[in-house]
Design a protein around this motif. Structure first.
Motif, PDB file in Angstrom:
ATOM      1  N   GLN A  24       0.847  -1.190   0.000  1.00  0.00           N
ATOM      2  CA  GLN A  24       0.000   0.000   0.000  1.00  0.00           C
ATOM      3  C   GLN A  24       0.878   1.234   0.000  1.00  0.00           C
ATOM      4  OE1 GLN A  24      -3.501   0.007   2.484  1.00  0.00           O
ATOM      5  NE2 GLN A  24      -3.082  -2.110   3.076  1.00  0.00           N
ATOM      6  N   ARG A  25       0.451   2.227  -0.751  1.00  0.00           N
ATOM      7  CA  ARG A  25       1.239   3.439  -0.905  1.00  0.00           C
ATOM      8  C   ARG A  25       0.419   4.660  -0.503  1.00  0.00           C
ATOM      9  NH1 ARG A  25       5.854   3.113  -4.008  1.00  0.00           N
ATOM     10  NH2 ARG A  25       6.307   1.065  -4.898  1.00  0.00           N
ATOM     11  N   ASN A  26       1.132   5.702  -0.122  1.00  0.00           N
ATOM     12  CA  ASN A  26       0.514   6.985   0.163  1.00  0.00           C
ATOM     13  C   ASN A  26       0.269   7.720  -1.150  1.00  0.00           C
ATOM     14  OD1 ASN A  26       0.526   6.896   3.089  1.00  0.00           O
ATOM     15  ND2 ASN A  26       2.775   7.007   2.930  1.00  0.00           N
ATOM     16  N   ARG A  27      -0.407   8.870  -1.058  1.00  0.00           N
ATOM     17  CA  ARG A  27      -0.704   9.641  -2.256  1.00  0.00           C
ATOM     18  C   ARG A  27       0.571  10.056  -2.992  1.00  0.00           C
ATOM     19  NH1 ARG A  27      -4.748  12.593  -4.519  1.00  0.00           N
ATOM     20  NH2 ARG A  27      -6.246  11.932  -2.965  1.00  0.00           N
ATOM     21  N   ARG A  32       3.580   2.671   2.600  1.00  0.00           N
ATOM     22  CA  ARG A  32       2.900   2.963   3.865  1.00  0.00           C
ATOM     23  C   ARG A  32       3.441   2.060   4.951  1.00  0.00           C
ATOM     24  NH1 ARG A  32      -3.000   2.754   3.873  1.00  0.00           N
ATOM     25  NH2 ARG A  32      -2.890   4.691   5.038  1.00  0.00           N
ATOM     26  N   GLU A  36       0.582   3.317   9.709  1.00  0.00           N
ATOM     27  CA  GLU A  36      -0.368   4.031   8.848  1.00  0.00           C
ATOM     28  C   GLU A  36      -1.521   3.111   8.427  1.00  0.00           C
ATOM     29  OE1 GLU A  36       2.180   7.381   6.452  1.00  0.00           O
ATOM     30  OE2 GLU A  36       2.563   5.286   5.981  1.00  0.00           O
ATOM     31  N   GLU A  40      -5.438   3.659   9.402  1.00  0.00           N
ATOM     32  CA  GLU A  40      -6.511   3.674   8.399  1.00  0.00           C
ATOM     33  C   GLU A  40      -7.626   2.700   8.772  1.00  0.00           C
ATOM     34  OE1 GLU A  40      -7.038   2.035   3.950  1.00  0.00           O
ATOM     35  OE2 GLU A  40      -5.566   3.659   4.122  1.00  0.00           O
ATOM     36  N   ASP A  69      -5.811  10.447   1.864  1.00  0.00           N
ATOM     37  CA  ASP A  69      -4.504   9.870   2.191  1.00  0.00           C
ATOM     38  C   ASP A  69      -4.199   8.630   1.366  1.00  0.00           C
ATOM     39  OD1 ASP A  69      -4.084  11.805   4.142  1.00  0.00           O
ATOM     40  OD2 ASP A  69      -5.065  10.607   5.698  1.00  0.00           O
ATOM     41  N   ASN A  70      -5.245   7.866   1.043  1.00  0.00           N
ATOM     42  CA  ASN A  70      -5.063   6.612   0.311  1.00  0.00           C
ATOM     43  C   ASN A  70      -6.145   6.485  -0.754  1.00  0.00           C
ATOM     44  OD1 ASN A  70      -4.510   4.055  -0.609  1.00  0.00           O
ATOM     45  ND2 ASN A  70      -5.325   3.014   1.211  1.00  0.00           N
ATOM     46  N   SER A  73      -8.088   3.032  -1.553  1.00  0.00           N
ATOM     47  CA  SER A  73      -8.747   2.268  -0.488  1.00  0.00           C
ATOM     48  C   SER A  73     -10.109   1.768  -0.985  1.00  0.00           C
ATOM     49  CB  SER A  73      -8.935   3.125   0.766  1.00  0.00           C
ATOM     50  OG  SER A  73      -9.712   2.418   1.725  1.00  0.00           O
TER      51      SER A  73
END
Length: 331
Positions: A24-27, A32, A36, A40, A69-70, A73
């Motif tokens: 999973q990655r941030n914007r 992540r 984090e 979430e 933020d994601n 999702s």
């Protein structure tokens, strides 16, 4: 040997790439952290709780903040879609659920809820496709089988609906709405006996509704089960005055030779709806029959018959059989 090492290095590189792409990655594209991800999840749980408590605005605000933020999702999109489904805002629900279904292709809930939104928007072909995806994930879902059958029925495809309606009953034989769907599939195939049996089974498993009773009434008429037509029509009257149900009772009673009851039912029908020309015809036929049975001596019956037929023709003048009767007997 060098070739083997290159193959190994290449394979390791592919595995690493797949591992990184699956994280999973941030914007901003950064990976992540576990913290984090846990944060979430806590926010998703909070939003779901608020939605279950009816605090829809607060829930939507949290879901949208999570997406800030994601943006990938799937659970947040699913939550947004579910809130709009609860609010019966299917236009807003569908795109959110479509995104959730794309982001979470192995999520039964995402596929099913997307199908539900599409079904409520009368986009039945797309709903069918979504329900098939849901059943690929969970083939033993009674609700997905039932809704898939319902979507096929709305597309006027009862033969395609039948196996899924039948499967839904096998999975959950206690569900009244499943029996209704099965009855509708049989009715669409003009299998009146099986349709009646399914509708009766539904009435034994759920509170009778006007829609269910009208479905049952239709197939009982096709089967010429006159006594049951009358009893089912009487059940319909519990939901409020129903001119059509009284008219059908009049028809059934006449077939049973119960002419006095038939006339009474037809008169009640036009009391509720004076524009119901079929019921006026029923009165006319009953009174004409009474006149004929009296060896044509009951002038009151003769007069009533003519008045009833003329009332019907004033409402609907395109009735050749009625016009022929009026001319034949000079009513």
């Amino acid at each position: 040997m060098l070739h083997d090492r290159r193959v190994w290095v290449l394979a390791a590189g592919v595995i690493l790439a797949m591992s990184i792409s699956g994280c999973q990655r941030n914007r901003d594209g950064s990976l992540r952290s576990d913290g984090e991800v846990q944060t979430e999840q806590a926010r998703l749980d909070e939003a779901s709780t608020k939605a279950s408590e009816g605090e829809y605005s607060d829930a939507l605000e949290i879901f949208h903040a999570i997406l800030e933020d994601n943006p990938t999702s799937g659970e947040a999109y699913l939550g947004i879609g579910d809130v709009y489904l609860e609010q019966k805002d299917y236009v807003k629900a569908e795109p959110a659920l479509a995104r959730a279904a794309k982001l979470e292709p192995r999520s039964y809930q995402a596929q099913f809820q997307h199908g539900l939104a599409l079904q409520m928007l009368d986009r039945f072909l797309e709903a069918v496709q979504a329900y098939h995806r849901a059943l690929t994930i969970d083939p033993d879902s009674a609700e997905a089988n039932r809704n898939l059958a319902m979507s096929y029925l709305r597309m006027d495809e009862p033969r395609n609906a039948m196996p899924f309606a039948d499967r839904a009953i096998q999975l959950d034989p206690t569900a009244g709405d499943g029996w209704v769907t099965l009855g509708a599939a049989y009715e669409g195939m003009q299998n009146w006996s099986e349709a009646a049996a399914a509708y009766i089974a539904a009435s034994e498993r759920m509170e009778p509704t006007p829609e269910l009773m009208r479905n049952l009434l239709r197939v009982l008429i096709e089967l010429k089960r006159y006594r049951e037509v009358i009893s089912t029509a009487q059940t319909l009257q519990r939901f409020g005055p129903d001119a059509d149900a009284f008219e059908r009772s009049g028809w059934a009673a006449f077939r049973l030779g119960e002419y006095s009851d038939s006339l009474d039912y037809y008169r009640k029908s036009v009391e509720i709806d004076p524009e119901f020309w079929q019921a006026w015809n029923g009165i006319g036929v009953n009174r004409l029959n009474a006149w004929l049975l009296s060896n044509r001596e009951d002038s009151s019956a003769f007069r009533d018959s003519g008045e009833a037929f003329r009332s019907s023709l004033r409402i609907n003048g395109d009735q050749t059989k009625v016009i022929s009767l009026v001319l034949k007997y000079q009513l």
